[in-house]
Every structure is written in C-alpha cells, then in structure tokens.
Design an enzyme around this catalytic site. Sequence first.
Site, PDB file in Angstrom:
ATOM      1  N   ASP A  31       0.816  -1.224   0.000  1.00  0.00           N
ATOM      2  CA  ASP A  31       0.000   0.000   0.000  1.00  0.00           C
ATOM      3  C   ASP A  31       0.852   1.278   0.000  1.00  0.00           C
ATOM      4  O   ASP A  31       0.632   2.174   0.831  1.00  0.00           O
ATOM      5  CB  ASP A  31      -0.906   0.022   1.247  1.00  0.00           C
ATOM      6  N   GLU A 203     -11.391   0.121  -3.286  1.00  0.00           N
ATOM      7  CA  GLU A 203     -10.671   0.535  -2.085  1.00  0.00           C
ATOM      8  C   GLU A 203      -9.451   1.337  -2.538  1.00  0.00           C
ATOM      9  O   GLU A 203      -9.266   1.580  -3.733  1.00  0.00           O
ATOM     10  CB  GLU A 203     -10.234  -0.671  -1.242  1.00  0.00           C
TER      11      GLU A 203
HETATM   12  O1  FUB Z   1      -3.023  -3.821   3.159  1.00  0.00           O
HETATM   13  C1  FUB Z   1      -4.282  -4.086   3.715  1.00  0.00           C
HETATM   14  C2  FUB Z   1      -5.359  -3.740   2.744  1.00  0.00           C
HETATM   15  O2  FUB Z   1      -5.199  -4.490   1.549  1.00  0.00           O
HETATM   16  C3  FUB Z   1      -5.335  -2.309   2.263  1.00  0.00           C
HETATM   17  O3  FUB Z   1      -5.848  -1.399   3.182  1.00  0.00           O
HETATM   18  C4  FUB Z   1      -6.121  -2.457   1.025  1.00  0.00           C
HETATM   19  O4  FUB Z   1      -6.109  -1.333   0.200  1.00  0.00           O
HETATM   20  C5  FUB Z   1      -5.485  -3.676   0.423  1.00  0.00           C
HETATM   21  O5  FUB Z   1      -4.271  -3.368  -0.203  1.00  0.00           O
END
Ligand code: FUB
Length: 445
Positions: A31, A203
């Site tokens: 991320d 997301e």
């Molecule tokens: O890294 C944990 C979660 O997985 C992140 O918050 C999302 O965006 C995905 O990458």
Amino acid sequence: MKKLLLLYLAMTISSLVVSQNPLVTHIYTADPTARVFDGQLYLYPSHDVVPPADLKNPPRFCMPDYHIFSLENGNTWRDHGVVLDQNEVPWGAKNSYGMWAPDCIKKGNKYYYYYPASPEDGSAFRRIGVGLSNSPTGPFKWEKNYIDGVSGIDPGLLLDDDDHAYLFFGGGHELYVAPLAENMKAITQKPLLIEGLPAGYKEGSFPFKKDSVYYLTFAHVFADEGYTIGYATSDSPMGPYTYQGKIMDNIDNGTNHHSVVKYKDRWILFYHWWDISGQNKLRSMRADYMEFKPDGTIRKVTPTLRGINTPTLGDTIQIDRYSEIKGAETAFVGGNEPKGWMVCETHMMSYVGFNRVNFGSGEAQKIHARVSCGQRIGSYEVRIDSPKGPLVATFNAQYTGGWNKWITQEAPVENKIEGIHDLYVVFKADWGSTKVVNLNWLVIE
Ligand code: FUB
C-alpha cells in the site's frame, strides 16, 4: 570520503540496501503512498509480516506497524524505522495486526499522518486516526481519538490549491469523501458517497490534482479480472466523478493499492506485488513511470522489473532488474546473500542491460561486482550505450568457491564517463556452453 561511506552503507546495512522493483527487500511493504515534500520523495507504506507463531487466529493480513522511507542518493531507499506500532494507537485495540494503508500530507509547516486501525471500543471494523509532526519522518504526536464520523479503511488525502483538505476513504462497493477542518483533525460535514464510480469492489482511494482536474484513483475489482487500478476525474474534489478506465490491468497480485506522484518532472505510479515472498499477503512495494496523454487521460502502466530511479555513484545497481537481457536468465540468489535475484546462465556473448545510470561528472574510478563462480575461464565487461558500446571495465572470471559462494570483485574504470548512460554487462567465454559468473549487483565508485 562521502562516496566511500555511501558505498560502505549500501553494501552492509540492510535498511539501505536497494533494489529497483521491488523497492525494498529487507521487510515486506504494501500500500505505498508516495509524497514529495520539499523536493524529497517519501514513501508511507503499510507493513506485512509473517504471523507470529503464538498468534491465535491471525488476521488475513498481518500488519503490526508502519515504517517510513525516503529516497536518498539516486536509488537508495532509507528505512526510517517504525513510526507507529499497533499498541501505541491511543484509541486502538491491542495486538490486532490491522494497521492497513496510511497516508501523510503536509499543510503549512506540519505533517499529518492518517492511518486506519481497529478501535478498542469495537464501534467499527476500522477507524481513522491522525498524528502531527514537524518532520515528514516523525516523530508524530498521535491524536487521542479517531476522527469522529469516519469509519472505513484506506485514507487518501487531497490538499487543494486553496488550502482546503479532503479525506477520501472506504473499502467495499462505496468510496467516500469529506472535507477536513482547518486543524486537519475533524471532518466538517458528513462523508459524501462519491458519485459516478463504476460498480464493483473498490478501495485504496488516492486523489490528486493536475491542470485543474481532480483525479480519483482507486483499486477496483472486476468480477472477471480481479484487482485493477482505475481512475475517475471531476472538476470538483467532492465529485461527481466520471470513470475514465484502468491505469493498471490485473497483475495477479491479490490486491493492488497504489499512489501517484510527480517527482523530478515525471509521474510515477507506486503499487505492490509479492515479488519476494510468493504469497499475496506478504507484499513488496514497486514503482513504474506513468504518462498522461495530451487530453489528460492516463496511459496504462505496464509493470517492469527495472522500475524507476537513476542510480548514481555509490548506489547498488541490482542488475537482475534489467531493462534488456539476451542469452542469460535471472533467478533467486542462493548462498548467504540477502533476499533478491541474480543474473545467471551467462554464456558466451549473453548480456544484460540496465538503463539510466548516472556516472556523475567523470569521477568514477572503480566498479564493484558481486559474483559467484564455479569455474575459472571467461570474463565479463561493463560497457555503455549498447552491448558493443564504449568499454568501462573488464573483470576476469574467478573461482569463488562455487556457484553459491559470493565475493565482491573490483575493476578500474578505464575511461572517463560523464552523465547518464545505459549500462551493459557482456559475458565472454571460451566456448558456448561455459557459464561465466552469477552476477548479483554492481556499485560504481
Ligand atoms: O493492506 C491491507 C489492505 O489491503 C489495504 O488497506 C487495502 O487497500 C489492500 O491493499
């Protein structure tokens, strides 16, 4: 002296060992939010770990803390260490291993670090907290409570030209945006569902502005493709947005969380894959250049091994992250070398090319090459501009104790070389089937 110190650091300290893609190999990072503050590039990623053996019911992603990285020299990522541990979140549940994707933004002279965590009060899956600092690498003073009225993951921040800031967040079928108060610690209106985005799981909101256009980039799952990175545009930070398409196709990585930044006049897409671990819950940050078309739409980014950056004197050139290769292969490094890859199967006249190496103003004197070798014949040459271009240095193959025993060889730079060139290593042997050396990295000094 400074160069010698850099060389020493690059060769010995794991938190400074560099690679191209993935960007760091000493810990798992996911991320990546990239930010440029005062001309310096910083990364604010999350941190995947192998679940501790005594952890009962480990979560899907096991994420205990956050590190911050800065780009030093031409190609070296400095790990500034843990900036926030899960058990230091003032409002957080203990040992929840849920420190998902963060962001950091500068307003005035202060840095504001936003992060999601599991709240102790059990009021939501994730709440979003904020910390303040006078420095981009902390230490941050963490606010006692999470931001009221916000529940969700993946904070993405936009600071508009008029100094108004917006918090984007969410994971699921909806993404939200809310304006932030002057003090950056509260929202000033109920989060608004962002209109105009395509259906499907989303997301990783990452907003930015270019030429008066607001771009909202996000991870987007297509039922028949999986995770992609998509984007939408608007003439207002609060939307509505118009979906414009994908920035990156699915690359079989489980998730793909990203950020976009302009650094030294080039746009870069940061994202993650699982290069080192082979498991999509132990991810590694990557980066590749991104381009806009004249109409402001984004050209799709193809992931590369070579990635970004222009290594210079003292940087480790991880040559197995090539831009061109012929007649040789790459494989995981063996022996006691740190995690990574090597160039191998280097037969007569095979070569590997690595573009954009900065030789400085002609002061380069030596090249160090990290090699293993199980035989005694042949040589390899460093050349510039093409595999038959000007010769820079010649190394003789030397028995190192076997193909898994590594030594650092050194050869003088034979000509004065200035500026940025593509670098080639050309392998030479007496006859076709002899393997010359396994080559891990080069450092020009
Ligand atoms: O890294 C944990 C979660 O997985 C992140 O918050 C999302 O965006 C995905 O990458």
